[in-house]
Design a protein around this motif. Structure first.
Motif, mmCIF file in Angstrom:
data_model
loop_
_atom_site.group_PDB
_atom_site.id
_atom_site.type_symbol
_atom_site.label_atom_id
_atom_site.label_comp_id
_atom_site.label_asym_id
_atom_site.label_seq_id
_atom_site.Cartn_x
_atom_site.Cartn_y
_atom_site.Cartn_z
ATOM 1 N N ILE A 194 0.972 -1.159 0.013
ATOM 2 C CA ILE A 194 0.050 -0.059 -0.010
ATOM 3 C C ILE A 194 0.958 1.394 -0.210
ATOM 4 N N THR A 195 1.468 1.572 -1.246
ATOM 5 C CA THR A 195 2.471 2.527 -1.329
ATOM 6 C C THR A 195 2.110 3.993 -1.129
ATOM 7 N N ASP A 196 0.628 3.888 -1.496
ATOM 8 C CA ASP A 196 0.260 5.610 -1.149
ATOM 9 C C ASP A 196 -0.211 5.941 0.235
ATOM 10 N N GLY A 197 -0.060 4.883 1.230
ATOM 11 C CA GLY A 197 -0.272 5.206 2.510
ATOM 12 C C GLY A 197 -1.405 4.642 2.962
ATOM 13 N N LEU A 198 -1.399 4.061 4.341
ATOM 14 C CA LEU A 198 -2.605 3.586 4.865
ATOM 15 C C LEU A 198 -3.565 4.401 5.187
ATOM 16 N N THR A 199 -3.277 5.697 5.380
ATOM 17 C CA THR A 199 -4.297 6.942 5.640
ATOM 18 C C THR A 199 -4.952 7.540 4.595
#
Length: 320
Positions: A194-199
């Protein structure tokens, strides 16, 4: 002496009471919907805790659905997290670890367990019955028989209002290739994927009655399209949130996310937070080419909604 009400006075009093009731009812309904929305958010929070417990134990999120073959039903991600939702007895009774969903449906002793309504998978604002009604006599939105090998006539699985984010793609990539959401076939997603970020990437969202809801048990025919396939447990963001088009003749919101809450829907993000997205969130499938094994898109042309549903588009955005 006592002076009784005249007819006119009585009618005036009744009219005033009617006006007051008319003023109060929307406020009461609004308060009730507010309570239902809070309960829905709490459900998603607990589902989020469950998928994180699963990830902590196994190093990856649960697989979206097992591949199976044509018309051979298989378990989906909700069944895999049953032990983390205090449903270990149901999980063990269904023998999720050691048999296919097709086998569980075909077994008369376990089939009734697949009709078990689980409160955490139900949004209180939704009006879908506890089991998904079969047949087409009640309108197109009710034509949702879970028809598969070993499925007896009229089999109705338990309803769920929470479906996994499969990303942008339709059809889904072939088995062994890479989906761009969180839940897809065969291979499970790791935190590092999830390289865009978990948040900034959501994992799960709502689907309600008008769009045929979903079920927690799994998928009825994994390679198939629409509700014949994996859409029982997942949705794609290339369909607009609460797509206003009628189900027939389009698939419209049966493949997307939707909600009974006015104006939008609730989404669980990969960090465990829950946020509401509005129906008018920026939406664009610009630059998208769909195909089975190598879907392509231009991230700069996508809407905010699409970017929040893709885990690795390289253009992370904070949910509005």
């Amino acid at each position: 002496g006592f002076h009784g009400f005249t007819l006119i006075e009585l009618l005036v009093v009744i009219a005033i009471i009617g006006v007051l009731v008319g003023l109060l009812l929307p406020a009461v309904q609004s308060a009730r919907e507010s309570g239902r929305r809070i309960a829905c958010v709490n459900n998603l929070h607990q589902v989020g805790v469950a998928i994180h417990l699963y990830e902590n134990a196994l190093g990856e999120f649960p697989v979206g659905w097992l591949p199976g073959g044509s018309r051979q039903a298989e378990w989906g991600w909700p069944a895999k997290i049953l032990p983390m939702l205090e449903q270990a007895v149901l999980y063990d009774s269904l023998n999720v670890s050691n048999q296919t969903l097709r086998d569980a449906i075909g077994d008369a002793s376990t089939r009734p367990l697949l009709e078990t309504s689980i409160g955490l998978f139900r949004c209180p604002s939704d009006i879908t019955p506890p089991t998904l009604p079969g047949g087409s006599n009640n309108g197109p939105q009710y034509n949702r028989l879970f028809d598969c090998d070993n499925c007896p006539s009229g089999f109705e699985p338990a309803t769920s209002n929470y479906v996994g984010n499969g990303g942008l793609n339709d059809p889904m990539p072939v088995i062994g290739s890479n989906g761009n959401g969180i839940f897809w076939s065969e291979s499970a997603v790791r935190m590092s994927d999830i390289t865009d970020g978990l948040t900034k990437t959501f994992a799960i969202g709502e689907r309600h009655d008008r769009c045929r809801s979903g079920t927690w048990i799994g998928v009825r025919n994994p390679p198939g399209p629409d509700m014949w396939g994996s859409y029982w447990v997942r949705a794609r963001v290339s369909i607009k949130l609460n797509d206003p088009r009628p189900i027939n003749p389009t698939n419209s919101c049966t493949e997307g996310f939707s909600s009974a809450h006015p104006g939008g829907g609730n989404f669980l993000y990969c960090d465990g937070s829950v946020q509401s997205l509005n129906d008018d969130i920026s939406f664009s499938n610009g630059g998208v080419t769909f195909n089975n094994s190598n879907p392509t898109y231009n991230a700069a042309q996508l809407g905010v909604y699409q970017r929040l549903g893709i885990r690795d588009d390289g253009v992370p955005l904070v949910a509005p």
